[in-house]
Scaffold this motif. Structure first.
Motif, short mmCIF file in Angstrom:
data_model
loop_
_atom_site.label_atom_id
_atom_site.label_comp_id
_atom_site.label_asym_id
_atom_site.label_seq_id
_atom_site.Cartn_x
_atom_site.Cartn_y
_atom_site.Cartn_z
N MET A 122 0.83 -1.21 0.00
CA MET A 122 0.00 0.00 0.00
C MET A 122 0.86 1.26 0.00
O MET A 122 0.54 2.23 -0.69
CB MET A 122 -0.90 0.03 1.23
CG MET A 122 -1.97 -1.00 1.21
SD MET A 122 -3.41 -0.32 0.46
CE MET A 122 -4.64 -1.15 1.39
N ALA A 123 1.92 1.25 0.78
CA ALA A 123 2.80 2.42 0.86
C ALA A 123 3.47 2.68 -0.49
O ALA A 123 3.72 3.84 -0.84
CB ALA A 123 3.84 2.22 1.94
N ALA A 124 3.74 1.62 -1.24
CA ALA A 124 4.39 1.79 -2.54
C ALA A 124 3.40 2.20 -3.63
O ALA A 124 3.71 3.05 -4.46
CB ALA A 124 5.09 0.49 -2.94
N ILE A 125 2.22 1.62 -3.61
CA ILE A 125 1.24 1.87 -4.67
C ILE A 125 0.42 3.13 -4.41
O ILE A 125 0.28 3.98 -5.28
CB ILE A 125 0.30 0.66 -4.85
CG1 ILE A 125 1.11 -0.53 -5.35
CG2 ILE A 125 -0.83 0.97 -5.80
CD1 ILE A 125 0.34 -1.82 -5.39
N GLY A 126 -0.14 3.22 -3.23
CA GLY A 126 -0.98 4.37 -2.88
C GLY A 126 -0.82 4.71 -1.42
O GLY A 126 -1.59 4.22 -0.58
N PRO A 127 0.17 5.51 -1.08
CA PRO A 127 0.47 5.79 0.32
C PRO A 127 -0.71 6.35 1.11
O PRO A 127 -0.80 6.17 2.31
CB PRO A 127 1.60 6.81 0.27
CG PRO A 127 2.09 6.84 -1.11
CD PRO A 127 1.06 6.21 -1.98
N MET A 128 -1.65 7.00 0.42
CA MET A 128 -2.78 7.55 1.14
C MET A 128 -3.71 6.47 1.68
O MET A 128 -4.50 6.74 2.58
CB MET A 128 -3.54 8.56 0.29
CG MET A 128 -4.44 7.97 -0.76
SD MET A 128 -3.80 7.77 -2.43
CE MET A 128 -3.22 9.28 -2.96
N THR A 144 -4.48 -0.38 6.92
CA THR A 144 -3.86 -1.54 7.57
C THR A 144 -3.56 -1.32 9.05
O THR A 144 -3.29 -2.27 9.77
CB THR A 144 -2.55 -1.92 6.85
OG1 THR A 144 -1.64 -0.83 6.94
CG2 THR A 144 -2.80 -2.26 5.39
N ILE A 145 -3.60 -0.08 9.51
CA ILE A 145 -3.25 0.23 10.90
C ILE A 145 -4.17 -0.49 11.88
O ILE A 145 -3.73 -0.98 12.92
CB ILE A 145 -3.30 1.76 11.13
CG1 ILE A 145 -2.25 2.46 10.29
CG2 ILE A 145 -3.15 2.12 12.60
CD1 ILE A 145 -0.83 2.08 10.58
N GLY A 146 -5.44 -0.55 11.57
CA GLY A 146 -6.42 -1.14 12.48
C GLY A 146 -6.23 -2.61 12.76
O GLY A 146 -6.70 -3.12 13.79
N THR A 147 -5.53 -3.32 11.89
CA THR A 147 -5.34 -4.76 12.12
C THR A 147 -4.58 -5.02 13.41
O THR A 147 -4.74 -6.08 14.02
CB THR A 147 -4.60 -5.42 10.94
OG1 THR A 147 -3.34 -4.78 10.76
CG2 THR A 147 -5.42 -5.34 9.67
N HIS A 148 -3.77 -4.07 13.83
CA HIS A 148 -3.01 -4.24 15.08
C HIS A 148 -3.92 -4.17 16.31
O HIS A 148 -3.52 -4.57 17.39
CB HIS A 148 -1.91 -3.19 15.17
CG HIS A 148 -0.88 -3.33 14.10
ND1 HIS A 148 0.07 -4.32 14.09
CD2 HIS A 148 -0.69 -2.62 12.95
CE1 HIS A 148 0.83 -4.21 13.02
NE2 HIS A 148 0.38 -3.19 12.32
N PHE A 149 -5.13 -3.66 16.14
CA PHE A 149 -6.08 -3.56 17.25
C PHE A 149 -6.81 -4.88 17.48
O PHE A 149 -7.33 -5.12 18.57
CB PHE A 149 -7.11 -2.45 16.97
CG PHE A 149 -6.56 -1.08 17.18
CD1 PHE A 149 -6.97 -0.32 18.25
CD2 PHE A 149 -5.64 -0.53 16.31
CE1 PHE A 149 -6.46 0.95 18.46
CE2 PHE A 149 -5.12 0.73 16.50
CZ PHE A 149 -5.54 1.47 17.58
N LEU A 150 -6.87 -5.71 16.47
CA LEU A 150 -7.68 -6.92 16.51
C LEU A 150 -7.38 -7.85 17.69
O LEU A 150 -8.29 -8.16 18.47
CB LEU A 150 -7.54 -7.65 15.17
CG LEU A 150 -8.68 -8.52 14.71
CD1 LEU A 150 -10.01 -7.82 14.77
CD2 LEU A 150 -8.42 -9.00 13.30
N PRO A 151 -6.15 -8.32 17.89
CA PRO A 151 -5.93 -9.28 18.99
C PRO A 151 -6.18 -8.67 20.36
O PRO A 151 -6.75 -9.34 21.24
CB PRO A 151 -4.47 -9.69 18.82
CG PRO A 151 -3.84 -8.65 17.98
CD PRO A 151 -4.93 -8.07 17.13
#
Length: 179
Positions: A33-39, A44-51
């Protein structure tokens, strides 16, 4: 001193391992995502909230969000060892941010809005840090008009997903003997 049972610790470990697999995959997706469309990186940030959310909503015990987050970080780092500090730091930070509103209430209230309050505060905080760290003035306004809501909204969305997973696990009787 409060003693934590082995069952609670092993439950956090199991949830953390599942979340760590998601975090490991998310780390590589974030790179793309950062390479193709950084915006769109904020998705992906929210996935770290899941566990952390699943463990905390299911077990309703102090420290379980932090423990599951750190374990998820360790497992995520197994997929990308070069991101070890990032994964562990993120797991620790997210777990602490999720628990913060509950700590203020001394873990006596388990209302859903407290989970979303924690996610909103964390999401807005992450968005502000990213804006400053990346030098927001160097990007077009429309880029930030897309990126900042994604950074702020992704934690809330994954908090909702984590609460749904926890509710389904609870209905299945997974945590019945842990309370």
């Amino acid at each position: 001193m409060h003693r934590t049972s082995t069952r609670v610790i092993l439950s956090c470990a199991a949830i953390g391992v599942g979340g760590g697999v998601v975090a490991g995959a998310s780390g590589y997706l974030a790179l793309i995502m950062a390479a193709i469309g950084p915006m769109f990186y904020g998705l992906t940030i929210g996935t770290h909230f899941l566990p952390s959310v699943v463990a905390f909503a299911l077990l309703k015990r102090p420290g379980t969000a932090v423990l599951a987050g750190v374990i998820a970080g360790l497992v995520g780092a197994a997929f990308a060892p070069h991101w070890l500090p990032r994964f562990i730091g993120t797991g620790l930070l997210v777990g602490a941010l999720i628990e913060l509103p509950f700590l203020v209430t001394r873990y006596r209230r388990w209302d859903a809005w407290l989970f979303y309050l924690a996610a909103a505060i964390a999401g807005i905080g992450i968005a502000a840090v990213v804006f400053v760290a990346l030098g927001g003035e160097h990007f077009a306004w429309w880029t930030w008009a897309i990126a900042l809501p994604l950074y702020a909204g992704s934690p809330a969305f994954f908090t909702w997903v984590g609460r749904v997973i926890a509710k389904r696990l609870e209905r299945a009787g997974v945590a019945r003997s842990l309370r």
